[in-house]
Write an enzyme that holds these catalytic residues in place. Sequence first.
Site, short mmCIF file in Angstrom:
data_model
loop_
_atom_site.label_atom_id
_atom_site.label_comp_id
_atom_site.label_asym_id
_atom_site.label_seq_id
_atom_site.Cartn_x
_atom_site.Cartn_y
_atom_site.Cartn_z
N CYS A 21 0.83 -1.19 0.00
CA CYS A 21 0.00 0.00 0.00
C CYS A 21 0.88 1.26 0.00
O CYS A 21 1.86 1.30 0.73
CB CYS A 21 -0.89 -0.03 1.24
SG CYS A 21 -2.08 1.31 1.31
N PRO A 22 0.59 2.20 -0.82
CA PRO A 22 -0.55 2.37 -1.72
C PRO A 22 -0.24 2.00 -3.18
O PRO A 22 -1.00 2.35 -4.08
CB PRO A 22 -0.84 3.86 -1.61
CG PRO A 22 0.52 4.47 -1.53
CD PRO A 22 1.33 3.47 -0.70
#
Length: 87
Positions: A21-22
């Site tokens: 993430c992200p």
Amino acid sequence: MVEQTTHFQPDKVLDACGLHCPLPLLKAKQSLAGLAPGQLLEVRATDAGSWRDIEAFAEQSAHRLEAREQRGDIYHYWLRKAEGTSS
């Protein structure tokens, strides 16, 4: 939640496995930008956070999350690029 959906024929497949993430979401946005309206992107990711991130992105954008499913440790998403958008 597991949604079994294996009948889609994507126009492009994005392998975001191993990215944290992200990055899966950012790579998906970049890939969608390269597609024509109405085309289908399949995203494959191993980051569990992508399950909520990609759903939230679809809800906040004009793009449509057609389906998603988890197969083992891999999450699969099918995003359709919104009609009438160039990015």
